[in-house]
Each structure stands twice: as structure tokens, then as C-alpha cells.
Scaffold this active site. Structure first.
Site, PDB file in Angstrom:
ATOM      1  N   THR A  21       0.851  -1.192   0.000  1.00  0.00           N
ATOM      2  CA  THR A  21       0.000   0.000   0.000  1.00  0.00           C
ATOM      3  C   THR A  21       0.885   1.240   0.000  1.00  0.00           C
ATOM      4  O   THR A  21       1.806   1.350   0.821  1.00  0.00           O
ATOM      5  CB  THR A  21      -0.938   0.015   1.212  1.00  0.00           C
ATOM      6  N   LYS A  77      -3.392   6.298  -0.790  1.00  0.00           N
ATOM      7  CA  LYS A  77      -3.198   7.628  -0.225  1.00  0.00           C
ATOM      8  C   LYS A  77      -2.752   8.565  -1.337  1.00  0.00           C
ATOM      9  O   LYS A  77      -2.169   8.123  -2.327  1.00  0.00           O
ATOM     10  CB  LYS A  77      -2.119   7.624   0.862  1.00  0.00           C
ATOM     11  N   ASN A 117      -1.653   2.687   9.204  1.00  0.00           N
ATOM     12  CA  ASN A 117      -1.320   4.098   9.002  1.00  0.00           C
ATOM     13  C   ASN A 117      -2.357   4.836   8.151  1.00  0.00           C
ATOM     14  O   ASN A 117      -2.291   6.047   8.010  1.00  0.00           O
ATOM     15  CB  ASN A 117       0.071   4.209   8.358  1.00  0.00           C
TER      16      ASN A 117
END
Length: 237
Positions: A21, A77, A117
């Protein structure tokens, strides 16, 4: 073919493809992305180059297939400083489901994306992941709940090295480029009972980032290189 949820370390998986990720600014500085960077530096450089050209956007997948296992970088993100978004995770999952057959992917291992996170509740991540992945008939899928105590191949390699009888630490220091003082700390920790994995070694704070990077670089060496190193050490016994 099956869908399985496991507790452990994704780097123990025998799957042909692993999911990482990432953000879209070329940084792998925390969590699973940092582990991928340390283990697959060539993949990181390719990803960084794409980000510098602003070619990766949230919700897209960046494959890296120049090695085994393949790595699919799921961009969940935008900037690393900001949280993930559910719609970006869903976009990545949707793209994966539509394209894995075309890519010839038969086995893959995922983390729970965005749950650490990324700042998204784990229950929500699990529901979305199961919706997209749990009923695919022609692919083996593993989803890992990270267990920081689980050893992996790199840690087992380190354990085997530090347990060589009459280990010559000076020779190991030269081979790894880790200073003798810090290497002694690593050896003592790995031979103890509390450090059973690389994450636990890092968490112990016994050595800093520079020496951790050197350690990963040493452990990444091909098996033949490590075998030669073992043979060299045997000369001192």
C-alpha cells in the site's frame, strides 16, 4: 483456489504476487511500505520515478513484475501525511478484480489495506475486502493480519548467521558494513528470547535506521553470496 484470512507476516507467503500500500508522492517511510522498500529496493526506485513524474494517482495500481514475487502497489493515499480513503481502496480492489486474470495472477497476498497508518477502522476494511475478494473462483487469496512476532525468511537467515559456532564478528562486521559495536548488540538481541522477528529488532531501539538499512541490504544478498560468507567464516573455526 481459496480465500483465507491469516495472522502472521505477509513476507512468509508463497503467493506469486504481494500487495503493497502506497501514497502518490514517492515515499515509503512507514509500516508495510517501509518493509517493502527495504526488501525490494529496485521496486521502490521504479515507484519513486513514476511518482516524480506525477503518473500515479489515488485509486490506481502500479505493478512491478521484474522479480518474483510480483508486487502490486495499491495507491490508497495521495500524500503520506494524509489518511487513506475508502473510495481509493475500493477503486484499487475493483481494478484488481477486473484485471487479475489478464495479468495471469493465480495467487496473491494482501494486508488489511488502510487499517494501520491509513486511519480507517479495521472492521470497515474487512467488510470491503471480503466483498471484493472472498468469492473469486480461480485465484488463491491470503489476507494478513500483521503479527510482529512472526519471523520471516530474512530473519531466519539472520538467525542462522548469528548462531554459527565461534562466529567471527569482525568478519561479519566487514561483510555487512555494520560497526562491530552495533553488530554485537544485534547478535545478542537475536540470540535472546525477546527478539523473534525483524520488526521486534527494530522496535527494540538497539540500533538506528542506518544500521537497520545495512542489515537489510546484507540479508538481501543472494543465497549463494551468503553461502560463500558462511564458508569464509568456517575457516576461523
Amino acid at each position: 483456489m481459496a480465500y483465507r484470512e491469516l495472522s502472521g507476516n505477509i513476507f512468509n507467503s508463497k503467493a506469486g504476487t504481494l500487495v503493497n500500500t502506497v501514497n502518490c508522492v514517492g515515499v515509503m517511510g512507514k509500516g508495510i511500505a517501509l518493509e517493502f522498500r527495504r526488501r525490494y529496493p529496485e521496486m521502490f526506485e521504479a515507484y519513486k520515478s513514476i511518482c516524480e513524474k506525477q503518473l500515479l494517482r489515488p485509486g490506481q495500481i502500479l505493478p512491478y513484475t521484474k522479480q518474483t514475487p510480483w508486487i502490486l502497489n495499491f495507491a490508497i493515499k495521495d500524500d503520506w501525511k494524509n489518511p487513506s480513503k475508502i473510495e481509493w481502496i475500493e477503486s484499487c480492489l475493483d481494478k484488481f478484480v477486473k484485471n487479475y486474470q489478464k495479468m495471469g495472477i493465480e495467487s496473491i497476498a494482501f494486508p488489511w489495506m488502510g487499517a494501520m497508518n491509513g486511519g480507517i477502522p479495521l472492521d470497515q476494511i474487512k467488510e470491503i475486502t471480503r466483498t471484493y475478494l472472498s468469492n473469486l473462483p480461480d485465484i488463491s487469496i491470503e489476507v494478513y493480519d500483521f503479527d510482529k512476532t512472526a519471523p520471516d525468511p530474512l530473519f531466519r537467515r539472520l538467525k542462522n548467521i548469528v548462531q554459527i559456532p565461534d562466529l567471527d564478528v569482525q568478519t561479519l562486521s566487514k561483510a555487512s558494513t555494520i560497526q562491530y559495536h552495533y553488530l554485537t548488540k544485534i547478535i545478542q538481541a537475536v540470540n535472546g528470547e525477546d527478539v523473534r522477528s525483524l520488526p521486534l529488532l527494530i522496535e527494540s531501539g538497539l540500533v538506528g535506521k542506518t544500521n537497520i538499512e545495512k542489515l537489510y541490504a546484507f540479508l538481501r544478498r543472494p543465497t549463494m553470496d551468503i553461502d560463500k560468507f558462511h564458508a569464509k567464516l568456517q575457516l576461523f573455526h
